[in-house]
Design an enzyme around this catalytic site. Structure first.
Site, short mmCIF file in Angstrom:
data_model
loop_
_atom_site.label_atom_id
_atom_site.label_comp_id
_atom_site.label_asym_id
_atom_site.label_seq_id
_atom_site.Cartn_x
_atom_site.Cartn_y
_atom_site.Cartn_z
N CYS A 190 4.96 -8.03 60.15
CA CYS A 190 5.41 -7.49 61.45
C CYS A 190 6.42 -8.40 62.16
CB CYS A 190 4.27 -7.27 62.43
SG CYS A 190 3.03 -6.15 61.86
N ARG A 192 10.69 -8.19 57.95
CA ARG A 192 9.28 -8.54 58.12
C ARG A 192 8.36 -7.33 58.00
NH1 ARG A 192 8.52 -13.53 60.38
NH2 ARG A 192 6.48 -12.91 61.17
N TRP A 196 4.48 -4.12 59.66
CA TRP A 196 4.03 -4.22 58.27
C TRP A 196 2.54 -4.00 58.36
CZ3 TRP A 196 5.86 -4.30 53.50
CH2 TRP A 196 5.04 -4.76 52.47
N ASN A 255 1.64 -9.41 66.28
CA ASN A 255 1.76 -9.72 64.85
C ASN A 255 0.64 -10.69 64.53
OD1 ASN A 255 2.62 -10.50 62.26
ND2 ASN A 255 3.88 -12.13 63.11
N GLY A 256 -0.14 -10.37 63.48
CA GLY A 256 -1.26 -11.24 63.13
C GLY A 256 -2.45 -10.38 62.76
N GLU A 296 2.58 -16.53 33.26
CA GLU A 296 3.31 -16.27 34.51
C GLU A 296 4.53 -17.20 34.64
OE1 GLU A 296 3.56 -14.06 36.54
OE2 GLU A 296 4.31 -14.89 38.41
N LYS A 305 8.37 -15.93 34.95
CA LYS A 305 9.25 -16.30 36.07
C LYS A 305 10.58 -16.82 35.54
CE LYS A 305 7.88 -14.67 38.83
NZ LYS A 305 6.68 -13.93 38.89
N GLU A 350 12.77 -13.95 33.84
CA GLU A 350 13.32 -12.87 34.66
C GLU A 350 14.42 -13.34 35.62
OE1 GLU A 350 10.58 -10.92 37.35
OE2 GLU A 350 9.43 -12.75 37.59
N HIS A 372 -1.73 -21.63 14.81
CA HIS A 372 -1.79 -20.38 14.04
C HIS A 372 -0.41 -19.74 13.90
CE1 HIS A 372 -6.09 -20.75 14.02
NE2 HIS A 372 -6.07 -20.96 15.33
N LYS A 392 12.54 -4.14 42.42
CA LYS A 392 11.32 -4.67 43.03
C LYS A 392 10.13 -3.75 42.79
CE LYS A 392 9.01 -7.61 45.38
NZ LYS A 392 8.61 -8.78 44.60
C1 F6R Z 1 7.54 -10.24 38.14
C2 F6R Z 1 7.32 -9.01 38.84
C3 F6R Z 1 6.84 -7.84 38.08
C4 F6R Z 1 5.75 -7.09 38.87
C5 F6R Z 1 5.39 -5.78 38.17
C6 F6R Z 1 4.27 -5.06 38.86
O1 F6R Z 1 7.94 -11.27 39.00
O2 F6R Z 1 7.52 -8.93 40.03
O3 F6R Z 1 6.38 -8.19 36.83
O4 F6R Z 1 4.64 -7.92 38.99
O5 F6R Z 1 6.53 -4.94 38.12
O6 F6R Z 1 4.61 -4.72 40.16
P1 F6R Z 1 3.52 -4.36 41.23
O7 F6R Z 1 2.68 -5.55 41.44
O8 F6R Z 1 4.30 -3.96 42.44
O9 F6R Z 1 2.73 -3.22 40.66
#
Ligand code: F6R
Length: 613
Positions: A2, A27, A75, A101-102, A485, A489, A492, A508, A608
């Site tokens: 928010c 936000r 938000w 906000n909070g 992970e 990172k 990507e 293996h 995203k």
């Molecule tokens: C990696 C990334 C993606 C998401 C995936 C799932 O940094 O952002 O691998 O984790 O597309 O997305 P959500 O969590 O929104 O279902």
């Protein structure tokens, strides 16, 4: 997360509020609203969705020259993103308005009490409690009423209040949520963040926790909420431009979001755990205890980074609650014969709540009679609407495409879920749960304290390694998913080939890859498989591998096997180590991507929210 804004001056407030909200839309954008005072009455306009909708409403409807007002962009955390839940909220008699906000942790008990006393609630938000509580305490002194209200609420707030009884005063207060004031000539401002104020003033006051400010056109008075004592807060002149300010001075949203992780973790466990008693409260799980005890298996369903969070949680849930866990990639789950029925709990994990494969998997599981409890960051998203219940992560909006703060918030929600299941099934004593909760509550502080030095080490390392073409990430137990992970990172955002592997699997097959051209990032926490992990690293070393170890402070042994070491703080509790070990992996990826000149926040070919198969 928010955003809130406020204006007290001599010009019309509405354009300033709308402009400020536009600069705070990063936000949150679930709904927007503004309020002002006209002819002695509170006026407000609110709208579901983005700010554009509110602008349109205002252009076609109420206009005002009023020189005082407050605004909000939401938000959602409590209640769906609807107009009724949009801020500003008012009391029963519409004598005052509040933006906030909070999270008010004890809103539920306060609301029940206020309802008994005759207050009528119109929204599902925690914020509305503030408006009614102020109304309850208000005789003729609004500041006193705000003080009394804030002494009763638990949780975090940054808020703005207008009362029609004193139409030239804007009241602002904060505790654990951001709030800055802007000092102008014949006008003063309040906002969640600096970008909202930069077109009007660069003279900024950073309120401290527990401060209450009264803004008028002529000045700003700051006192402590609890004692009423006046305090002096320095005015700082800001030199950033507006774009830099939106990222709070960070180069990229991803970096800002990495640094927001202590807050994301804190917000996610806040109000849900009691460290002293070991109790976990998750009313979002609308299942009777006897149904929870009957759960035969849990399916964690997710994609990408969210899937990695699920892989970590498997260890916690199986260890603490003794329930078998499968962690499924949603895109695979949906196309195989599923042995799922009403005794299987399905937990889709998703930052966006819109991922097509996760949603499809959820629907299939539901059709088969499985209760579905989602873990999600976006209130009102499709996954939350279609699940029987949702445990929200309170990471705030994540803008960088690479998920960072959502991941550690998901870990937090899953950690709490595992403890909750153990509590209901009585598989862990209250003392043991209390230890785990205490450890979790330490995570934000540890992150906060060490982020900068970890960042510096990763920056130094990136200078040496940004031109390599291949990386291997190794981990065991809880840190095997963290290795996955870390590799994700790096690939990507820097387009470097990287693989995560369970260290014990090296012999293996993959050990054949080891040479001088493929650095190996080895996660070496001091846990019960530490010796095994060190042996695996030695195997790599003896094949002339280049080893970058992530190891705890005080672990000198690791220097024998690794040429490069990134230090993270040591913790005694094993279960919280993945939170800490994640940080350097995010920062290595970030710094390497930056050094290679990649588009960190919007890497090529990615979106995203993946709403297609
Ligand atoms: C990696 C990334 C993606 C998401 C995936 C799932 O940094 O952002 O691998 O984790 O597309 O997305 P959500 O969590 O929104 O279902």
């Amino acid at each position: 997360m928010c955003g809130i804004v406020g204006y007290a001056g001599t010009k019309p407030a509405l354009p300033v509020l709308l402009d400020g909200l536009a600069r705070l839309e990063y936000r949150g954008y679930d709904s927007a609203g503004v309020a002002w005072i006209e002819n002695g009455e509170i006026q407000r306009t609110r709208c579901q969705g983005k700010l554009a909708g509110l602008r349109e409403l205002l252009e076609n409807g109420k206009r005002s020259e009023c020189p005082i007002g407050i605004g909000h962009t939401r938000w959602a955390t409590h209640g769906a993103p609807t107009e009724e839940n949009a801020h500003p909220h008012t009391d029963c008699t519409k004598s005052l308005v509040v933006v906030h906000n909070g999270i008010i942790e004890n809103y539920y008990s306060l609301r029940e009490q206020l309802k008994k006393e005759g207050h009528k609630f119109r929204s599902e938000t925690d914020t509305e409690v503030l408006a009614h509580l102020i109304e309850k305490h208000l005789k003729d002194d609004i500041i006193d009423a705000v003080r009394k209200t804030l002494s009763e609420v638990e949780g975090a707030f940054a808020m703005g209040v207008l009362w029609k009884g004193e139409p030239d005063k804007l009241i602002a207060a904060r505790k654990e949520s951001p709030l800055v004031l802007g000092a102008g000539e014949g006008e003063n401002f309040m906002a969640s963040d600096i970008p909202a104020l930069l077109p009007y003033t660069r003279e900024i006051i950073f309120l401290e926790d527990g401060d209450l400010a009264v803004l008028t056109a002529d000045g700003i008075d700051i006192t402590r909420i609890d004692t009423g004592e006046p305090v002096n807060r320095e005015i700082k002149t800001i030199s950033w431009d507006a774009t830099a300010a939106e990222k709070a001075g960070f180069r990229h949203f991803m970096l800002k979001e990495i640094y927001e992780q202590p807050q994301g973790v804190l917000n996610t466990f806040r109000g849900r755990v009691i460290p002293e008693t070991g109790e976990v409260d998750l009313p979002e799980i609308e299942l009777a205890d006897e149904d929870i005890r009957k759960i035969s298996r849990i399916v964690l369903l997710a994609c990408g980074t969210s899937w990695h969070a699920g892989l970590v949680a498997k260890y916690w849930i199986e260890e603490w609650a003794g329930i078998p866990v499968e962690v499924d990639l949603a895109s695979e789950f949906r196309y195989r014969r599923l042995l799922v029925d009403e005794t299987v709990l399905t937990v889709p994990i998703s930052q966006s709540g819109e991922t097509a494969d996760t949603l499809a998997g959820l629907r299939i599981a539901k059709e088969k009679g499985s209760p579905v409890i989602a873990i999600c960051n976006v209130v009102g998203s499709t996954i939350t609407r279609e699940s029987h219940g949702t445990i929200y992560t309170h990471a705030g909006p994540e803008i960088g495409v690479a998920s960072t703060k959502a991941f550690t918030s998901q870990l937090t929600a899953l950690y709490i879920l595992a403890l909750f299941l153990a509590q209901v099934k009585d598989t862990m004593s209250a003392e043991e749960r209390s230890e785990k909760i205490h450890a979790l509550t330490e995570v934000p502080r540890l992150m906060e304290k060490h982020l900068e030095e970890i960042h510096q080490a990763c920056t130094d390392l990136s200078d040496e390694f940004y031109q390599y073409r291949d990386f291997l990430y190794l981990g065991r137990h809880l840190h095997f998913p963290i290795a996955l992970e870390g590799a994700l990172k790096l690939k990507e955002i820097s387009y470097i080939h990287a693989e995560g592997y369970a260290a014990g699997e090296m012999k293996h097959g993959p050990i054949a890859l080891i040479d001088r051209n493929m650095p190996v990032v080895a996660l070496v926490p001091k846990d019960h498989v530490y010796d095994k992990m060190v042996s695996n690293v030695e195997e790599v070393r003896s094949r002339r591998g280049i080893i970058i170890a992530v190891a705890e402070e005080g672990d000198e042994n690791v220097a024998r096997v690794a040429q490069h070491i990134i230090r993270v703080p040591a913790t005694t509790e094993q279960s919280i180590k993945p939170f800490i070990f994640t940080l350097p992996l995010q920062l290595i990826a970030y710094e390497i991507s930056f050094a290679r000149g990649c588009d960190v926040d919007q890497p090529r070919n990615l979106a995203k929210s993946v709403t297609v198969e």
